[in-house]
Design an enzyme around this catalytic site. Sequence first.
Site, short mmCIF file in Angstrom:
data_model
loop_
_atom_site.label_atom_id
_atom_site.label_comp_id
_atom_site.label_asym_id
_atom_site.label_seq_id
_atom_site.Cartn_x
_atom_site.Cartn_y
_atom_site.Cartn_z
CE1 TYR A 54 -3.28 -2.90 0.14
CE2 TYR A 54 -3.54 -2.39 2.54
CZ TYR A 54 -3.91 -3.10 1.41
OH TYR A 54 -4.98 -4.06 1.40
CG LEU A 204 -18.98 1.00 4.24
CD1 LEU A 204 -18.76 2.40 4.42
CD2 LEU A 204 -20.66 0.91 4.33
NE ARG A 206 -12.69 -2.34 -3.27
CZ ARG A 206 -13.37 -3.66 -3.31
NH1 ARG A 206 -14.18 -3.99 -3.12
NH2 ARG A 206 -12.37 -4.78 -3.55
N GLY A 207 -17.32 2.38 -1.13
CA GLY A 207 -18.04 3.67 -1.17
C GLY A 207 -19.34 3.59 -1.52
CB SER A 210 -20.26 5.39 1.66
OG SER A 210 -20.42 6.23 0.33
#
Length: 332
Positions: A54, A204, A206-207, A210
């Site tokens: 990362y 979620l 990846r959004g 959300s």
Amino acid sequence: MRTLGNNGPSVSALGLGCMGMSDLYGPADEAESVATIRAALDAGVTLLDTGDFYGMGHNELLIQDALRGRDRDAVQISVKFGAQRDFDGNWLGYDGRPAAVKTSLAYTLRRLRTDHVDVYRLSRVDPAVPIEETIGAIADEVTKGHVRHVGLSEAGVETIRRAHAVHPIADLQIEYSLLSRGIEKEILPVCRELGIGVTAYGVLSRGLLSGHWGKDRQLAAGDFRSVSPRFSGENLAHNLALVDALRKLAVTKGATVAQLAIAWVLAQGEDIVPLVGARRRDRLSEALGALDLDLKPADLAAVESAIPHGSAAGARYAEQQMAHLDSETTTS
């Protein structure tokens, strides 16, 4: 608190996934990222999840910064290794050789400024290396005290069984959400049979789940969602319609869409620990609110009626990335 499997550590019921602070979701504010990690620890979150790839080490250095002056033994750090990348971030494959295990771990320990990681796992199964060899090398590091527990990531049922026969596996890290329920058919039952916990990422999606995503949202350069099938064209419109249905239920519970989606994953079993990918303190605070939601059987049924099993449009990764998922040999 929850326990990762029969032999794993005791961790907070929600973990913090730190990837987005360094990579793949566009630019992030480094100071805010560190503040978010510290706020999570202050709120009782004990599990931090990262990968040595990362930001090519940047994420581990962020965590090291955030932990400065704190009790290392009060935190569980889960690290993935094996993904090969170049300076420009291109993906070059995966390396599960025993030598790669030991080299990667040595660099991780140095970046984190610690003498051990709590859970160590290969990020994707390396088809060129028998899983027994990879797990055996991690087990050697357990004996030396540099690793406390062995984990897996995106592994299918055969790989899980073979790995567990070499050394007890604490947990399987794998995507699990209302939009990605493929593990329920075979993988989750096998984990429960063997006493292996699940750390669920992408809770979620990846959004998407959300409640903050819109069809006209512009993505920054380097945001991998620009090539994600679920965020493309008609797929996005379909998936956002599902989110709208969930939003109506969330209102009746006095919750946000994100809180309801996270609470649903929490309710699937005490052996499942959702990872939330908050990059900011306000998003973290919202996510932690899911712990206060008590979903009754009727609530769970209503949620699953709003987003039925298999209703998501588009695969969870682009085709090239899906090919690297050992878990997808048995699930969808």
